[in-house]
Scaffold this active site. Sequence first.
Site, PDB file in Angstrom:
ATOM      1  N   TYR A 137       0.803  -1.227   0.000  1.00 27.83           N
ATOM      2  CA  TYR A 137       0.000   0.000   0.000  1.00 27.83           C
ATOM      3  C   TYR A 137       0.836   1.278   0.000  1.00 27.83           C
ATOM      4  O   TYR A 137       0.293   2.359  -0.197  1.00 27.83           O
ATOM      5  CB  TYR A 137      -0.944   0.007   1.209  1.00 27.83           C
ATOM      6  CG  TYR A 137      -2.189  -0.818   0.999  1.00 27.83           C
ATOM      7  CD1 TYR A 137      -2.142  -2.212   1.079  1.00 27.83           C
ATOM      8  CD2 TYR A 137      -3.411  -0.220   0.713  1.00 27.83           C
ATOM      9  CE1 TYR A 137      -3.280  -2.972   0.881  1.00 27.83           C
ATOM     10  CE2 TYR A 137      -4.550  -0.976   0.516  1.00 27.83           C
ATOM     11  CZ  TYR A 137      -4.489  -2.346   0.597  1.00 27.83           C
ATOM     12  OH  TYR A 137      -5.617  -3.093   0.398  1.00 27.83           O
ATOM     13  N   LYS A 189       3.228 -15.280   5.278  1.00 26.03           N
ATOM     14  CA  LYS A 189       3.581 -16.171   4.167  1.00 26.03           C
ATOM     15  C   LYS A 189       5.102 -16.366   4.211  1.00 26.03           C
ATOM     16  O   LYS A 189       5.828 -15.956   3.304  1.00 26.03           O
ATOM     17  CB  LYS A 189       3.103 -15.548   2.837  1.00 26.03           C
ATOM     18  CG  LYS A 189       3.210 -16.457   1.617  1.00 26.03           C
ATOM     19  CD  LYS A 189       2.152 -17.528   1.539  1.00 26.03           C
ATOM     20  CE  LYS A 189       2.412 -18.449   0.350  1.00 26.03           C
ATOM     21  NZ  LYS A 189       1.517 -19.620   0.316  1.00 26.03           N
ATOM     22  N   ASP A 223      -2.822 -18.479   3.149  1.00 27.33           N
ATOM     23  CA  ASP A 223      -3.736 -19.404   2.455  1.00 27.33           C
ATOM     24  C   ASP A 223      -4.392 -20.357   3.453  1.00 27.33           C
ATOM     25  O   ASP A 223      -5.604 -20.615   3.395  1.00 27.33           O
ATOM     26  CB  ASP A 223      -3.027 -20.147   1.308  1.00 27.33           C
ATOM     27  CG  ASP A 223      -1.628 -20.634   1.651  1.00 27.33           C
ATOM     28  OD1 ASP A 223      -1.164 -20.399   2.792  1.00 27.33           O
ATOM     29  OD2 ASP A 223      -0.994 -21.270   0.781  1.00 27.33           O
ATOM     30  N   ASP A 247      -6.486  -6.936   4.171  1.00 27.06           N
ATOM     31  CA  ASP A 247      -7.561  -6.485   3.281  1.00 27.06           C
ATOM     32  C   ASP A 247      -8.331  -7.691   2.758  1.00 27.06           C
ATOM     33  O   ASP A 247      -9.560  -7.731   2.790  1.00 27.06           O
ATOM     34  CB  ASP A 247      -6.961  -5.692   2.112  1.00 27.06           C
ATOM     35  CG  ASP A 247      -8.018  -5.281   1.102  1.00 27.06           C
ATOM     36  OD1 ASP A 247      -9.067  -4.782   1.529  1.00 27.06           O
ATOM     37  OD2 ASP A 247      -7.797  -5.496  -0.102  1.00 27.06           O
ATOM     38  N   ASP A 251     -12.478  -9.432   3.945  1.00 25.71           N
ATOM     39  CA  ASP A 251     -13.661  -9.616   3.092  1.00 25.71           C
ATOM     40  C   ASP A 251     -14.199 -11.037   3.262  1.00 25.71           C
ATOM     41  O   ASP A 251     -15.414 -11.256   3.328  1.00 25.71           O
ATOM     42  CB  ASP A 251     -13.337  -9.359   1.603  1.00 25.71           C
ATOM     43  CG  ASP A 251     -13.650  -7.919   1.189  1.00 25.71           C
ATOM     44  OD1 ASP A 251     -13.497  -7.001   2.022  1.00 25.71           O
ATOM     45  OD2 ASP A 251     -14.052  -7.708   0.022  1.00 25.71           O
TER      46      ASP A 251
HETATM   47  C1  IPM Z   1     -10.763  -1.554   2.458  1.00 28.70           C
HETATM   48  C2  IPM Z   1     -10.781  -1.212   1.005  1.00 28.70           C
HETATM   49  C3  IPM Z   1      -9.604  -0.312   0.676  1.00 28.70           C
HETATM   50  C4  IPM Z   1      -8.346  -1.072   0.989  1.00 28.70           C
HETATM   51  C5  IPM Z   1      -9.580   0.218  -0.764  1.00 28.70           C
HETATM   52  C6  IPM Z   1     -10.855   0.914  -1.123  1.00 28.70           C
HETATM   53  C7  IPM Z   1      -8.384   1.107  -1.009  1.00 28.70           C
HETATM   54  O1  IPM Z   1     -10.803  -2.342   0.217  1.00 28.70           O
HETATM   55  O2  IPM Z   1     -10.856  -0.647   3.299  1.00 28.70           O
HETATM   56  O3  IPM Z   1     -10.696  -2.743   2.798  1.00 28.70           O
HETATM   57  O4  IPM Z   1      -7.818  -1.813   0.131  1.00 28.70           O
HETATM   58  O5  IPM Z   1      -7.855  -0.929   2.100  1.00 28.70           O
HETATM   59 MN    MN Z   2     -10.954  -4.171   1.330  1.00 23.31          MN
END
Ligand code: IPM
Ligand code: MN
Length: 356
Positions: A137, A189, A223, A247, A251
């Site tokens: 990042y 990793k 993984d 990140d 999700d």
């Molecule tokens: C998150 C989002 C951001 C990230 C994006 C929008 C830059 O996916 O907050 O998880 O990758 O951190």
């Molecule tokens: Mn994200």
Amino acid sequence: MKTYKIAVLRGDGIGPEVVREGLKVLDAVSKREKFSLDLAEFDLGGERYLRTGEVLPDSVIDELRRFDAIYLGAIGHPDVRPGVLEKGILLRLRFDLDLYINLRPVKLYENVPCPIVGKGPKEIDYVVVRENSGDVYTGAGGISMKGTPHEVAIQEMVYSRHQVERCLRWAFALTQARNKRNTLALCGKTNVLTYVFDLWERAFHEIGAKDFPGIAREYYHVDATCMHMINQPERFDVIVTGNMFGDIITDLGAVTQGGMGMAASGNINPEKTAPSMFEPVHGSAPDIAGKNLANPLAAILSAKMMLEFLGEEAAGAIIERAVMKVVRSIHDVASGKMGKSTSAVGDEVADAAATL
Ligand code: IPM
Ligand code: MN
């Protein structure tokens, strides 16, 4: 009466709708718990950029520093090239305000459908501490010979001992304070990223052994972490990881807690040298924006995290109880399938927060 200064960044897409509901709930709980919120609106996001060409002026960052916390909806606009707003607003705030911890609870509430057969609220209750200032990042790298067949693109994973150490210390301390299974798992990793995760792993064991002897340490490759998050989520108490893996796995974690409409987060500056920022994990969802269909619970739970961070623990607990009550009557928490509008869900949580 205690007053907190909150900067409100409603942002793009469904951001304004979900923030509206979060503020409704904050209003209800602050009246009850006798503190007040002094709100100031900041117009940032895709609309402003398209209108004025401005992403995030330096003067706005300076203004934001004067607040106790920032409450953000979502950033991202279909008419703006990917990266402009994400890097220019969201990541810039995370870096400039040194919000080096991204705290993302993965908690499944009672009656929320979980896609994993045989797993429920007892099994899915852990937190991810995502390092929020380094990794790929940082933007280190570049492209050479662009547009030719020999084009080369490099994007480097960057971590300093300082960054790794401050994040690990915070994660250990959180594991201790949580006092659930007293186990911190490092997700990395080490078998491929033999420089960066060597640093992480050494620091992890050194700090843990020396300063947190009561906390058990586990290590998982990223993984394998994904596999266990599905097969055996009950393994986890606190997971600490780098920015990119954090990140991705959050999700996945969000899906196991009912979807993006349920996942809250805090971008935290532990030393409080700048305001911390609280936002739902979800994006701006332009396809359902403005339709009063989005699930506001992730934004409402982010407001809960904000109050806890400000020291209003009791108020935070009330919001969580209110969400737990309301969510029982929602058949499907996916946006557009709730059988209720965004504002109706917000009304119900605000009602519950005022009376429960
Ligand atoms: C998150 C989002 C951001 C990230 C994006 C929008 C830059 O996916 O907050 O998880 O990758 O951190
Ligand atoms: Mn994200």
